[in-house]
Structure formats: structure tokens, C-alpha cells
Design an enzyme around this catalytic site. Structure first.
Site, PDB file in Angstrom:
ATOM      1  N   GLY A   1      47.215  89.037 -17.792  1.00  0.00           N
ATOM      2  CA  GLY A   1      46.029  88.997 -16.924  1.00  0.00           C
ATOM      3  C   GLY A   1      45.761  87.602 -16.397  1.00  0.00           C
TER       4      GLY A   1
ATOM      5  CG  ASP B   1      48.600  93.009 -19.705  1.00  0.00           C
ATOM      6  OD1 ASP B   1      48.331  94.011 -19.021  1.00  0.00           O
ATOM      7  OD2 ASP B   1      47.919  91.978 -19.692  1.00  0.00           O
TER       8      ASP B   1
ATOM      9  CB  THR C   1      43.086  94.796 -14.275  1.00  0.00           C
ATOM     10  OG1 THR C   1      43.161  94.101 -15.525  1.00  0.00           O
ATOM     11  CG2 THR C   1      42.229  96.031 -14.426  1.00  0.00           C
TER      12      THR C   1
ATOM     13  CG  LEU D   1      41.904  86.903 -23.427  1.00  0.00           C
ATOM     14  CD1 LEU D   1      41.976  86.467 -24.874  1.00  0.00           C
ATOM     15  CD2 LEU D   1      42.656  85.900 -22.571  1.00  0.00           C
TER      16      LEU D   1
ATOM     17  CB  THR E   1      40.115  99.009 -23.426  1.00  0.00           C
ATOM     18  OG1 THR E   1      40.987  99.870 -22.698  1.00  0.00           O
ATOM     19  CG2 THR E   1      40.726  97.618 -23.495  1.00  0.00           C
TER      20      THR E   1
ATOM     21  CB  ALA F   1      38.084  87.817 -24.671  1.00  0.00           C
TER      22      ALA F   1
ATOM     23  CE1 TYR G   1      34.464  93.693 -19.567  1.00  0.00           C
ATOM     24  CE2 TYR G   1      32.297  92.752 -19.152  1.00  0.00           C
ATOM     25  CZ  TYR G   1      33.654  92.591 -19.393  1.00  0.00           C
ATOM     26  OH  TYR G   1      34.190  91.315 -19.455  1.00  0.00           O
TER      27      TYR G   1
HETATM   28  P1  NAD Z   1      42.038  90.562 -16.099  1.00  0.00           P
HETATM   29  O1  NAD Z   1      41.669  91.922 -15.632  1.00  0.00           O
HETATM   30  O2  NAD Z   1      42.801  89.680 -15.198  1.00  0.00           O
HETATM   31  O3  NAD Z   1      42.862  90.621 -17.461  1.00  0.00           O
HETATM   32  C1  NAD Z   1      42.761  91.655 -18.388  1.00  0.00           C
HETATM   33  C2  NAD Z   1      44.162  92.006 -18.838  1.00  0.00           C
HETATM   34  O4  NAD Z   1      44.078  93.030 -19.840  1.00  0.00           O
HETATM   35  C3  NAD Z   1      45.016  92.585 -17.708  1.00  0.00           C
HETATM   36  O5  NAD Z   1      46.299  92.013 -17.753  1.00  0.00           O
HETATM   37  C4  NAD Z   1      45.073  94.066 -18.006  1.00  0.00           C
HETATM   38  O6  NAD Z   1      46.229  94.698 -17.505  1.00  0.00           O
HETATM   39  C5  NAD Z   1      44.999  94.065 -19.517  1.00  0.00           C
HETATM   40  N1  NAD Z   1      44.467  95.308 -20.071  1.00  0.00           N
HETATM   41  C6  NAD Z   1      43.327  95.966 -19.736  1.00  0.00           C
HETATM   42  N2  NAD Z   1      43.163  97.045 -20.514  1.00  0.00           N
HETATM   43  C7  NAD Z   1      44.228  97.075 -21.358  1.00  0.00           C
HETATM   44  C8  NAD Z   1      44.622  97.934 -22.394  1.00  0.00           C
HETATM   45  N3  NAD Z   1      43.907  99.029 -22.728  1.00  0.00           N
HETATM   46  N4  NAD Z   1      45.767  97.662 -23.056  1.00  0.00           N
HETATM   47  C9  NAD Z   1      46.523  96.583 -22.744  1.00  0.00           C
HETATM   48  N5  NAD Z   1      46.193  95.724 -21.760  1.00  0.00           N
HETATM   49  C10 NAD Z   1      45.062  95.972 -21.081  1.00  0.00           C
HETATM   50  O7  NAD Z   1      40.662  89.871 -16.558  1.00  0.00           O
HETATM   51  P2  NAD Z   1      40.377  88.392 -17.091  1.00  0.00           P
HETATM   52  O8  NAD Z   1      39.351  87.798 -16.215  1.00  0.00           O
HETATM   53  O9  NAD Z   1      41.637  87.679 -17.334  1.00  0.00           O
HETATM   54  O10 NAD Z   1      39.666  88.716 -18.484  1.00  0.00           O
HETATM   55  C11 NAD Z   1      40.320  88.534 -19.720  1.00  0.00           C
HETATM   56  C12 NAD Z   1      39.348  88.847 -20.844  1.00  0.00           C
HETATM   57  O11 NAD Z   1      38.247  87.926 -20.810  1.00  0.00           O
HETATM   58  C13 NAD Z   1      38.753  90.253 -20.794  1.00  0.00           C
HETATM   59  O12 NAD Z   1      38.665  90.765 -22.095  1.00  0.00           O
HETATM   60  C14 NAD Z   1      37.370  90.029 -20.240  1.00  0.00           C
HETATM   61  O13 NAD Z   1      36.458  91.007 -20.677  1.00  0.00           O
HETATM   62  C15 NAD Z   1      37.028  88.644 -20.795  1.00  0.00           C
HETATM   63  N6  NAD Z   1      36.042  87.972 -19.935  1.00  0.00           N
HETATM   64  C16 NAD Z   1      36.456  87.420 -18.756  1.00  0.00           C
HETATM   65  C17 NAD Z   1      35.503  86.815 -17.930  1.00  0.00           C
HETATM   66  C18 NAD Z   1      35.885  86.180 -16.635  1.00  0.00           C
HETATM   67  O14 NAD Z   1      34.988  85.772 -15.889  1.00  0.00           O
HETATM   68  N7  NAD Z   1      37.148  86.048 -16.281  1.00  0.00           N
HETATM   69  C19 NAD Z   1      34.151  86.800 -18.312  1.00  0.00           C
HETATM   70  C20 NAD Z   1      33.795  87.408 -19.514  1.00  0.00           C
HETATM   71  C21 NAD Z   1      34.756  87.978 -20.328  1.00  0.00           C
END
Ligand code: NAD
Ligand code: UDP
Length: 345
Positions: free
Chosen positions: A18, A39, A43, A81, A100, A122, A153
Site C-alpha cells: 500500500g 497484501d 487498494t 497496515l 479486515t 495502524a 472503518y
Molecule cells: P492503502 O489503501 O494505500 O494501503 C492499505 C493496504 O492494505 C493496501 O495495499 C491494500 O491492498 C491492503 N489491504 C487492504 N485490505 C487487506 C486485506 N484484507 N488483506 C490484505 N491486504 C489488505 O492505505 P494507507 O494510507 O497506506 O493506509 C495504511 C494503513 O494506515 C491502514 O491500516 C490505514 O487504516 C492506516 N491509516 C492511514 C492513514 C492515512 O492517512 N494514510 C490515516 C489513518 C490510518
């Protein structure tokens, strides 16, 4: 935490392909560790980790964490994550989003317990919901609508926090919780749906900049390199703080201020258009980061103007050269929603 004989640690990053996960994998490999990225590409795109695929210390496993995962190689640390993070993406298949966070986190906690691995979950500023306290401190219990469209979420992440703290109290897993505030940077997908990628992509394509509601709502934006530094600091601090830690940039901007910055920094003919505000959209958000400063010695270093310039440069380079990563035929509701977004439906 176990030290391997050659000093390297083996670190599993769920969600490692991700946006945030791929930057974390880069940094861990650069520090000399072995990385196993897990992964499902729900997404994200393989493109994010393609440069790592020939690295001798990198392994990629395609797997949905809702299914149990058994790995025999000894693992020292697990970062969880894996979860869609963009509102349109996590709402596309809300049951799967909830599973998830709940079933997926339980599966990874079981793996951490088996290996005696430290575990970093995360979590998110969304656990504070539409907050009645400002800025948000970690001891605020939040204001979440448990029956609303964001609940899959928010409540999933709250349940994951509860499980991590139970496993910690029971002495079964060295679990740590980071509450991440809005983070942005290169490798966000152009169709991600979150505000900074949307505005930058729209401006570069001379499309209208979509502002939901009146644009007076606020967010605080953290650049991805600052976040990754905070994740590693929390995973490695000794002893385990035993409390959740906010990681975010306290600089607070209205969405209209952000749009004006994007307009002033891009050679665009775009104008602002207003669209309906999604239900339960938080009105304001800003982290109190005193705990991160005190426990981790962490604070952000990249101001929004600098990070935005990097985002604009990134999308200017990649939008023209990057092939579409959308699946040809959707196999799940989440994929169908992603495809629709990609096609501009
Ligand atoms: P993103 O969507 O780019 O990354 C999430 C990754 O998880 C993706 O590669 C997706 O394919 C994978 N994924 C989703 N569901 C899955 C599953 N069931 N099994 C295996 N893989 C799965 O989002 P991001 O911004 O990189 O977020 C990463 C983490 O950080 C997440 O847990 C998110 O909730 C948390 N987070 C991010 C933010 C932000 O602003 N970027 C803010 C708060 C929390
Ligand atoms: N938003 C917007 N236009 C967009 C995307 C988002 O006005 O094209 C708003 C959204 O309603 C929210 C803020 O920008 O108030 C941040 O949204 P994002 O989806 O990035 O993250 P959130 O903090 O809501 O999870």
C-alpha cells in the site's frame, strides 16, 4: 524481542504494497532487515513494490488477512497496515472492511503470539469520530456514530485496538497502537479518493477541484516520511509504552485553504466546485502530539507546502507514464467500486 544471529530482524508488513506500507518496506530494507510484505492488492498496486521484488531480503505474499496466515520463518516484528484507508474505498465493501480490522487483526495477533513478535497496529484518528475535543489527545474516548457509513472503518479500528490491548494485558503479545492522522505522499493511487491526491490529480488534469460541503472543515496533514519514522520509533521504543500514540502533523488547514494552495502551486485552469458533504464527515481534526514527543522524541519535520510540492511533482511524472492498474473485471464489490472510480463513473 528476538535478535537474529546476523543482527538482522525479520519483519512482516501486512498492507506492505500500500501507500504507507511500501514506504515502510523501503525504510526497513534500507536499515538492513528482512521484509515479508503481505497484501491482497485490494487498494494498491504491485507497482509500489516492483522495485523491491528482486531485493534478496524482500518477499511478497499475496494474501487476504481475513484468512489465517501461517509462516514458519521466525518473525521478530509485525506491522499491521492492511486495511483500506480512503473513505470511498472502505465504504465500497463495508463488511470486508470490518472483517479486515477484526478477523484480520486477530489472525495477525495469533501469528505474533506464535513467533513472540512485537506487533504494531495502524489505528487512526477516526477512532475519535467527529471529535468534541480539539485538538485530540489520546485519552479522549471519541464521538463515533456506530451505525453510520464510516462505522465499518472506525468501529473496526476501535475493535482492533481493544483486541491489541487485551493481548497486551494478558501478556500474550507485545502490542503497540499508533493512531495515524491524515497522511499523504508519493505512491497514493490517483483514484484513491482522499483529499490531497484528489485535488492534485484534478488540478493537473484541469478538472474541477471537488470540495465536499463548504470546505470549512479542517484536517492536519502529515508527510509519509515523517509517519514512517514515527511507526518505527513506536515499534522499537523500550519498554512498550502500553498506551496509544498519535502520529500526525499538528498544522491545521481548512479544505478550502488546501485547495487554494494546490491552485497556486500548479499551472492549472481548474476551478473549485462544491459537492455534498458525506454523512458524519468530521468537522475538525488536529493531533495533540505531546505523547509522541515525550515517549518517542518524535515530531514531524515536513511542512505542508514542501510535501505538496513533492506530491505535485510525483503525479506530474506518473500520471502520463503509469499504465492503468485497474482490474479488467471486478471480482468483488470493492473492486467494482474501484473500477468505477478509475473510470470516472
Ligand atoms: P492503502 O489503501 O494505500 O494501503 C492499505 C493496504 O492494505 C493496501 O495495499 C491494500 O491492498 C491492503 N489491504 C487492504 N485490505 C487487506 C486485506 N484484507 N488483506 C490484505 N491486504 C489488505 O492505505 P494507507 O494510507 O497506506 O493506509 C495504511 C494503513 O494506515 C491502514 O491500516 C490505514 O487504516 C492506516 N491509516 C492511514 C492513514 C492515512 O492517512 N494514510 C490515516 C489513518 C490510518
Ligand atoms: N474531501 C473533499 N473533496 C474530495 C475528497 C475529500 O472536500 O475530493 C473532504 C472530505 O469530505 C473531508 C476531507 O476532505 O472533509 C478529508 O477527506 P479524506 O477523504 O482525505 O479523509 P478523512 O479525513 O475524511 O478520512
Amino acid at each position: 524481542m528476538l535478535e537474529r544471529r546476523d543482527g538482522k530482524k525479520t519483519i512482516l508488513v501486512a498492507g506492505g504494497a500500500g501507500f504507507v506500507g511500501s514506504h515502510l518496506c523501503d525504510t526497513l530494507l534500507a536499515a538492513g532487515h528482512r521484509v515479508i510484505a503481505v497484501d491482497s492488492f485490494l487498494t494498491s498496486s504491485r507497482v509500489n513494490v516492483q522495485p523491491l521484488e528482486n531485493h534478496p531480503d524482500f518477499q511478497l505474499i499475496e494474501h487476504d488477512i481475513c484468512g489465517a496466515l501461517d509462516i514458519e520463518t521466525p518473525i521478530d516484528q509485525i506491522y499491521n497496515l492492511a486495511c483500506p484507508a480512503s473513505p470511498p474505498q472502505y465504504r465500497a465493501d463495508p463488511m470486508h472492511t470490518m472483517m479486515t480490522s477484526v478477523v484480520g487483526t486477530a489472525n495477525l495477533l495469533a501469528l505474533a503470539e506464535k513467533h513472540g513478535a512485537s506487533f504494531l497496529q495502524a489505528s487512526t484518528s477516526e477512532v475519535y469520530g467527529d471529535p468534541e475535543q480539539h485538538p485530540q489527545r489520546e485519552d479522549y474516548w471519541g464521538h463515533v456514530n456506530c451505525t453510520g457509513p464510516r462505522a465499518c472503518y472506525d468501529e473496526g479500528k476501535r475493535a482492533a485496538e481493544a483486541m491489541c490491548f487485551d493481548m497486551l494485558r494478558l501478556g500474550r503479545v507485545d502490542a503497540r497502537i499508533v493512531r495515524i492522522f491524515n497522511t499523504y505522499g508519493p505512491r497514493m493511487q490517483p483514484n484513491d479518493g482522499r483529499i490531497i491526491s484528489n485535488l492534485v490529480v484534478q488540478a493537473l488534469r484541469h478538472q474541477p477541484l471537488t470540495i465536499y460541503g463548504n470546505g470549512e472543515q479542517t484536517r492536519s496533514f502529515c508527510f509519509v516520511s515523517d509517519l514512517v519514522r514515527g511507526l518505527i520509533a513506536l515499534m522499537t521504543v523500550d519498554p512498550n509504552p502500553g498506551v496509544p500514540v498519535n502520529i500526525g502533523n499538528p498544522g491545521e488547514f481548512t479544505i478550502l485553504e488546501l485547495a487554494d494552495m494546490v491552485l497556486s502551486m500548479t499551472p492549472t485552469r481548474s476551478q473549485i466546485v462544491h459537492r455534498p458533504l458525506p454523512k458524519d464527515d468530521p468537522q475538525r481534526r488536529r493531533p495533540d502530539i505531546s505523547r509522541a514527543k515525550e515517549l518517542l522524541g518524535w515530531e514531524p519535520t515536513v511542512p505542508l507546502s514542501e510535501g505538496l510540492a513533492e506530491m505535485i511533482d510525483y503525479f506530474a511524472r506518473t500520471l502520463s507514464e503509469r499504465p492503468s492498474t485497474a482490474p479488467r473485471r471486478a471480482k468483488t464489490p470493492a473492486e467494482a467500486a474501484r473500477l468505477a472510480l478509475e473510470l470516472g463513473a
